[in-house]
Design an enzyme around this catalytic site. Structure first.
Site, PDB file in Angstrom:
ATOM      1  N   LYS A 144      44.472  23.694  -1.474  1.00 44.91           N
ATOM      2  CA  LYS A 144      45.052  22.568  -0.732  1.00 44.91           C
ATOM      3  C   LYS A 144      46.562  22.787  -0.497  1.00 44.91           C
ATOM      4  CE  LYS A 144      41.345  20.031  -0.180  1.00 44.91           C
ATOM      5  NZ  LYS A 144      40.252  21.005  -0.362  1.00 44.91           N
TER       6      LYS A 144
HETATM    7  C1  LIG Z   1      37.429  16.255   2.725  1.00 42.55           C
HETATM    8  C2  LIG Z   1      37.382  16.512   1.246  1.00 42.55           C
HETATM    9  N1  LIG Z   1      37.203  15.475   0.421  1.00 42.55           N
HETATM   10  C3  LIG Z   1      37.161  15.636  -0.910  1.00 42.55           C
HETATM   11  C4  LIG Z   1      37.289  16.872  -1.499  1.00 42.55           C
HETATM   12  C5  LIG Z   1      37.179  17.005  -2.975  1.00 42.55           C
HETATM   13  O1  LIG Z   1      38.376  17.384  -3.591  1.00 42.55           O
HETATM   14  P1  LIG Z   1      38.325  17.993  -5.061  1.00 42.55           P
HETATM   15  O2  LIG Z   1      37.775  19.386  -4.957  1.00 42.55           O
HETATM   16  O3  LIG Z   1      39.753  17.970  -5.517  1.00 42.55           O
HETATM   17  O4  LIG Z   1      37.457  17.114  -5.885  1.00 42.55           O
HETATM   18  C6  LIG Z   1      37.481  17.986  -0.683  1.00 42.55           C
HETATM   19  C7  LIG Z   1      37.633  19.311  -1.306  1.00 42.55           C
HETATM   20  O5  LIG Z   1      37.697  20.336  -0.748  1.00 42.55           O
HETATM   21  C8  LIG Z   1      37.516  17.805   0.721  1.00 42.55           C
HETATM   22  O6  LIG Z   1      37.674  18.857   1.554  1.00 42.55           O
END
Ligand SMILES: Cc1ncc(COP(=O)(O)O)c(C=O)c1O
Length: 412
Positions: free
Chosen positions: A209
């Site tokens: 990210k």
């Molecule tokens: C659109 C979206 N929402 C939520 C997430 C979830 O994030 P995390 O991996 O930090 O739980 C991601 C992860 O890539 C994502 O791309």
């Protein structure tokens, strides 16, 4: 490779655009200062949630998003906590987009609710406010919240979504996993003007990210919302471990809700803090790459570049192009294979969730459902965009795309 060295569009697919080494789709930007700070925490004797977390939460508020902040173990955890803290109770429905990572819908399921997928707008691929309004006015669902995603880092039409939510008395949870550093009409994503207690914003600090803590997430919102989320994130205990075992701690605590273990560690927070210090530079680099791609694809009719509306600041987490398939003799999957052969890693964001076996079968979705998301998915490819890419890498990606197009252009 400079712009003048890019093979002309009519060059057939040869080895000319193959890179010396494979360019991964995404890589984190980790510098010496990141490593030193993490090592400092390792040496400190305090690894779990403690002073680094407190500092990160304060710095985040001061630097980027003027709202209270809670650092947690993932973006997914932040969204689960947001739904819980905003009073989304089991047995109801939550409106969301199908064009997202699966965890956006999973947290709705894990809250005992049903995700109601509503179509996206063809321009930005964000949740379509018109479709949201229609689902609320004509749908059969007992809707408890709206969960839009700022797809790729381009904010959704927030004023419209928040306006619809207000009319229907619904809370909004923003999936801002891609949108660290973005802004909507000049307000940073993550800020919650007027301390609105019906809103929470959830960032991901996953490895790729815009800033990262390896794994991690942040929830921002009005103080009461963040306080409730904090309680749920630490087993529902009235005192976290620093408040119990730190220098001024007390052994006593109360368990007031059956909470989760969603806290972030100080090791992760140390990395998040050094990344946060550099976020503007990281953001500028992503923006410059997006601008350069847009220049390099100018006039290449077969490739549609992502839209950036004038009233937003784009975080450019993704650069999803769309192929104009009728103008090509190959499909998206073959296009991706050709790029891989030329040394370019890519991805697809996302396979629509209503087409995934779990959601398709559980809710009986058919192939004709959500026509915009379904059609756009077929022609989506995310190109690499991250600060560690060199100028030559960006030119290489564009040259490879041009070369694949030239080799597979449909002649009418
Ligand atoms: C659109 C979206 N929402 C939520 C997430 C979830 O994030 P995390 O991996 O930090 O739980 C991601 C992860 O890539 C994502 O791309």
């Amino acid at each position: 490779m400079t712009e003048t060295e890019i093979p002309p569009a009519e060059t057939p697919l040869t080895e000319t655009a193959r890179r010396a080494g494979f360019l991964p789709f995404a890589l984190p930007t980790v510098e010496e200062e990141d490593i030193e700070e993490v090592v400092g925490v390792l040496r400190s004797g305090w690894l779990t949630s403690g002073p680094e977390i407190k500092a990160f939460e304060q710095e985040l508020g001061a630097e980027v998003t003027p709202a209270s902040a809670l650092a947690v173990s993932s973006g997914t955890a932040a969204m689960h906590l947001a739904l819980t803290s905003l009073g989304v109770t089991p047995g109801r429905s939550v409106i969301t987009t199908p064009l997202t990572f699966c965890s956006t819908a999973h947290v709705i399921e894990q809250s005992g609710c049903r995700p109601v997928f509503v179509d996206v707008e063809p321009g930005t691929l964000n949740l379509d406010p018109v479709a949201v309004r229609a689902a609320l006015e004509h749908g059969r669902h007992d809707v408890a919240a709206i969960l839009p995603v700022h797809y790729g880092g381009h904010p959704c039409e927030l004023d419209e979504i928040l306006g619809i939510a207000a009319v229907h008395g619904l809370p909004v949870v923003e999936d801002a996993a891609h949108a660290f550093g973005a802004a909507f009409r000049g307000t940073p994503i993550g800020a919650v003007p007027g301390e609105d207690e019906h809103r929470a914003v959830c960032f991901s600090l996953y490895a790729t990210k815009n800033i990262t803590s390896g794994e991690g997430g942040v929830l921002t919102g009005a103080r009461p919302v963040v306080d409730t989320a904090r309680l749920w994130s630490q087993h529902g205990m009235s005192r976290d471990s620093w408040q119990r075992y730190g220098p001024r701690g007390s052994w006593d605590y109360e368990v007031v809700v059956p909470g989760f273990k969603y806290n972030m560690s100080d090791l992760q927070a140390a990395l998040a803090r050094t990344q946060l210090r550099r976020w503007r530079a990281l953001q500028e680099r992503r923006t410059a790459i997006a601008r350069r791609y847009t220049e390099l694809f100018d006039g290449l009719d077969e490739v549609q570049v992502p839209e950036c509306r004038p009233h937003v600041t784009h975080a450019w987490h993704l650069f999803p192009v769309r192929l104009r398939l009728p103008q090509l003799t190959i499909g998206r999957a073959e296009f991706i294979d050709e790029l891989r052969r030329l040394g370019i890693g890519t991805s697809v964001h996302f396979i629509p969730l209503h087409q995934q076996p779990y959601y398709r079968d559980r809710y009986g979705h058919g192939s004709g459902d959500l026509p915009v998301a379904s059609a756009e998915f077929e022609r989506l490819i995310s190109l690499p965009i991250y600060p560690r890419m060199s100028a030559a890498d960006v030119e290489d990606v564009a040259a490879a795309v041009r070369q694949v197009v030239a080799a597979h252009r449909r002649r009418s």
